[in-house]
Motif scaffolding. Structure first.
Motif, short mmCIF file in Angstrom:
data_model
loop_
_atom_site.label_atom_id
_atom_site.label_comp_id
_atom_site.label_asym_id
_atom_site.label_seq_id
_atom_site.Cartn_x
_atom_site.Cartn_y
_atom_site.Cartn_z
N TYR A 136 0.82 -1.22 0.00
CA TYR A 136 0.00 0.00 0.00
C TYR A 136 0.85 1.27 0.00
CZ TYR A 136 -3.46 -3.48 1.35
OH TYR A 136 -4.27 -4.59 1.38
N SER A 137 2.15 1.11 -0.10
CA SER A 137 3.03 2.28 -0.10
C SER A 137 3.02 2.95 -1.47
CB SER A 137 4.46 1.87 0.25
OG SER A 137 5.02 1.07 -0.78
N ASP A 138 3.37 4.24 -1.50
CA ASP A 138 3.39 4.99 -2.77
C ASP A 138 4.41 4.38 -3.74
OD1 ASP A 138 1.48 6.70 -1.80
OD2 ASP A 138 2.92 8.20 -1.10
N GLY A 139 5.56 3.96 -3.20
CA GLY A 139 6.59 3.39 -4.07
C GLY A 139 6.13 2.12 -4.76
N TYR A 140 5.47 1.25 -3.99
CA TYR A 140 4.98 -0.01 -4.57
C TYR A 140 3.92 0.28 -5.62
CZ TYR A 140 3.15 -4.76 -4.87
OH TYR A 140 2.75 -5.99 -5.34
N ARG A 141 3.00 1.18 -5.32
CA ARG A 141 1.93 1.50 -6.26
C ARG A 141 2.49 2.08 -7.55
NH1 ARG A 141 -2.46 4.34 -2.16
NH2 ARG A 141 -3.25 2.40 -1.20
N HIS A 142 3.54 2.90 -7.42
CA HIS A 142 4.15 3.49 -8.62
C HIS A 142 4.72 2.40 -9.52
CE1 HIS A 142 6.38 6.23 -11.15
NE2 HIS A 142 7.50 5.63 -10.86
N ILE A 143 5.46 1.46 -8.94
CA ILE A 143 6.04 0.37 -9.72
C ILE A 143 4.95 -0.52 -10.30
CG2 ILE A 143 7.55 -1.66 -9.64
CD1 ILE A 143 9.00 0.98 -9.35
N ASP A 144 3.90 -0.76 -9.51
CA ASP A 144 2.80 -1.61 -9.98
C ASP A 144 2.09 -0.97 -11.17
OD1 ASP A 144 1.23 -3.99 -9.64
OD2 ASP A 144 -0.40 -2.71 -8.91
N ASP A 145 1.90 0.35 -11.13
CA ASP A 145 1.26 1.06 -12.24
C ASP A 145 2.10 0.97 -13.51
OD1 ASP A 145 -0.88 1.78 -10.69
OD2 ASP A 145 -0.12 3.78 -10.21
N ILE A 146 3.43 1.12 -13.35
CA ILE A 146 4.32 1.02 -14.51
C ILE A 146 4.21 -0.37 -15.13
CG2 ILE A 146 6.74 0.98 -15.24
CD1 ILE A 146 7.31 3.14 -13.19
N TYR A 147 4.20 -1.38 -14.27
CA TYR A 147 4.13 -2.77 -14.75
C TYR A 147 2.82 -3.03 -15.47
CZ TYR A 147 3.81 -7.85 -14.63
OH TYR A 147 3.64 -9.18 -14.99
#
Length: 240
Positions: free
Chosen positions: A205-216
């Protein structure tokens, strides 16, 4: 010489401005006025800060703001020995995420001749901080060894807890599975296990994880390229 002083200030002691260096400045650099000034300060038993700042100001290699920033560091260093200065340097490298360079400095303290004037807590802190540096580079087995050494010195529970966590993360990394634990475990190990699992779950739920998930998910080549470049920059900083 100014560059060396500025970038190695944590390793410089009051004996750095010695007669041999003053003679070098006088004869080799052709700066007799600076040599005379340093000689005079030496006779007055001036502190390290005053002598070093005299050199930096005379040569005018660094800006006034940079020199003033160094003054505060030098004032603190006047009361520290070489190992304490090394630790200060390593701690600052840690804050700047230069983990490998920090580990090198911590290692110099641990592998050097033991200083009886320094407490067991000091050496425990060095081992603990080196463990943190290794952990942030995902070298969990090395981190575990450092935390264990820190605990053997201070018997501080935080060190023991960190060693157990690093050991579990090392096991997970080496087994290539998501946090798998041995069946037999103490109550303390069970608590560590639950804490690690909770941290991993919350990471989603962290911003960093969400950013990478969106890119993927979006398969955005430009964003992927930019992210890879950021990782490269981080790697260079971590290991530089």
């Amino acid at each position: 010489m100014c560059y060396y002083i500025y970038n190695n200030v944590y390793l410089i002691g009051t004996d750095f401005i010695c007669p041999k260096l003053i003679e070098f400045i006088r004869s080799e650099t052709k700066e007799p006025k600076l040599a005379d000034r340093l000689e005079y300060l030496g006779e007055k038993k001036a502190g390290l800060a005053e002598m070093v700042l005299t050199v930096l100001r005379y040569v005018d290699y660094y800006t006034d703001d940079e020199i003033e920033k160094l003054r505060g560091i030098l004032t603190t260093l006047n009361t520290q020995n070489v190992y304490e200065r090394l630790k200060t340097r390593a701690d600052r490298l840690m804050l700047n995420e230069c983990y490998y360079a920090a580990i090198r400095s911590y290692s110099q303290i641990i592998n050097g001749k033991k200083d009886p004037s320094l407490s067991v807590v000091f050496y425990s802190d060095v081992c603990y901080n080196m463990g943190v540096a290794y952990a942030r580079m995902f070298l969990f087995r090395q981190a575990q060894n450092c935390f264990n050494e820190a605990y053997s010195l201070s018997r501080h529970e935080d060190c023991k807890k960190a060693a157990m966590a690093a050991g579990r993360l090392a096991f997970n990394s080496e087994s290539s599975n998501r946090v798998e634990f041995l069946d037999e475990q103490t109550d303390e190990e069970y608590v560590i296990r639950r804490e690690i699992e909770a941290l991993m779950d919350n990471a989603m739920y962290s911003d960093g994880y969400r950013h990478i998930d969106d890119i993927y998910k979006n398969k955005d080549e430009k964003s992927i390229g930019e992210q890879i470049e950021r990782w490269k920059e981080q790697y260079v900083r971590y290991t530089g």
